[in-house]
Design a protein around this motif. Structure first.
Motif, PDB file in Angstrom:
ATOM      1  N   GLU A 146      35.105  78.833  22.886  1.00 21.65           N
ATOM      2  CA  GLU A 146      36.551  78.767  23.136  1.00 21.65           C
ATOM      3  C   GLU A 146      36.854  78.025  24.435  1.00 21.65           C
ATOM      4  OE1 GLU A 146      38.338  82.638  22.788  1.00 21.65           O
ATOM      5  OE2 GLU A 146      37.426  82.964  20.824  1.00 21.65           O
ATOM      6  N   GLU A 147      36.060  78.269  25.468  1.00 22.83           N
ATOM      7  CA  GLU A 147      36.263  77.570  26.742  1.00 22.83           C
ATOM      8  C   GLU A 147      35.989  76.077  26.601  1.00 22.83           C
ATOM      9  OE1 GLU A 147      34.728  79.656  30.405  1.00 22.83           O
ATOM     10  OE2 GLU A 147      33.927  80.950  28.807  1.00 22.83           O
ATOM     11  N   ARG A 154      40.856  70.075  25.293  1.00 23.77           N
ATOM     12  CA  ARG A 154      42.292  69.859  25.081  1.00 23.77           C
ATOM     13  C   ARG A 154      42.944  69.370  26.372  1.00 23.77           C
ATOM     14  NH1 ARG A 154      41.563  74.570  21.877  1.00 23.77           N
ATOM     15  NH2 ARG A 154      42.217  75.934  23.586  1.00 23.77           N
ATOM     16  N   GLU A 155      42.205  69.444  27.486  1.00 25.69           N
ATOM     17  CA  GLU A 155      42.747  69.084  28.798  1.00 25.69           C
ATOM     18  C   GLU A 155      41.841  68.107  29.551  1.00 25.69           C
ATOM     19  OE1 GLU A 155      43.093  72.851  30.722  1.00 25.69           O
ATOM     20  OE2 GLU A 155      44.604  73.576  29.321  1.00 25.69           O
ATOM     21  N   VAL A 156      41.218  67.178  28.847  1.00 26.21           N
ATOM     22  CA  VAL A 156      40.366  66.190  29.523  1.00 26.21           C
ATOM     23  C   VAL A 156      41.248  65.406  30.495  1.00 26.21           C
ATOM     24  CG1 VAL A 156      38.922  64.142  29.220  1.00 26.21           C
ATOM     25  CG2 VAL A 156      38.799  66.017  27.561  1.00 26.21           C
ATOM     26  N   PRO A 157      40.856  65.351  31.759  1.00 24.68           N
ATOM     27  CA  PRO A 157      41.692  64.650  32.757  1.00 24.68           C
ATOM     28  C   PRO A 157      41.943  63.189  32.365  1.00 24.68           C
ATOM     29  CG  PRO A 157      39.914  65.853  33.832  1.00 24.68           C
ATOM     30  CD  PRO A 157      39.642  65.901  32.356  1.00 24.68           C
ATOM     31  N   GLU A 158      43.183  62.749  32.544  1.00 21.69           N
ATOM     32  CA  GLU A 158      43.538  61.373  32.216  1.00 21.69           C
ATOM     33  C   GLU A 158      42.689  60.395  33.026  1.00 21.69           C
ATOM     34  OE1 GLU A 158      44.965  58.258  30.216  1.00 21.69           O
ATOM     35  OE2 GLU A 158      45.261  60.375  29.692  1.00 21.69           O
ATOM     36  N   GLU A 159      42.366  60.731  34.258  1.00 24.76           N
ATOM     37  CA  GLU A 159      41.517  59.864  35.082  1.00 24.76           C
ATOM     38  C   GLU A 159      40.153  59.648  34.425  1.00 24.76           C
ATOM     39  OE1 GLU A 159      39.621  59.595  39.589  1.00 24.76           O
ATOM     40  OE2 GLU A 159      40.738  61.377  39.005  1.00 24.76           O
TER      41      GLU A 159
END
Length: 103
Positions: free
Chosen positions: A15-16, A22-27
């Protein structure tokens, strides 16, 4: 070129792992694209993760990402979640799965 990889998520961290992706950094996304990747897809079957990367040159992609702070931070996060990690070293360029069959 297409490169297929295999990694493995820890059974108690699925789950983590999915939440992190779902939140991979845009950078990081921008750095991956700038390093020559046009596509990167990850499939999960239980704890097994299969990656398909489409890029200009996989060894060059790894070299470009290996020492970037945003990637180092991401890989440290992934190391907490994975039993088998993605190898960003120079040796990692040869870690792709061999093609068994293609149509």
């Amino acid at each position: 070129m297409r490169v297929a990889l295999h990694t493995r998520v820890r059974a108690d961290r699925i789950e983590e792992y999915e939440a992190a992706h779902r939140e991979v950094p845009e950078e990081l996304r921008e750095a991956i694209r700038a390093a020559g990747a046009s596509s990167w897809t990850i499939w999960r079957s239980g704890t097994e993760l299969f990656h398909l990367i489409e890029c200009d040159d996989y060894a060059r992609l790894l070299a470009a990402l290996e020492s970037l702070p945003v990637n180092i931070s991401w890989q440290a996060r992934m190391a907490e979640l994975l039993d088998v990690v993605h190898d960003y070293s120079a040796d990692g360029a040869g870690a792709g799965l061999p093609v068994a069959w293609e149509l």
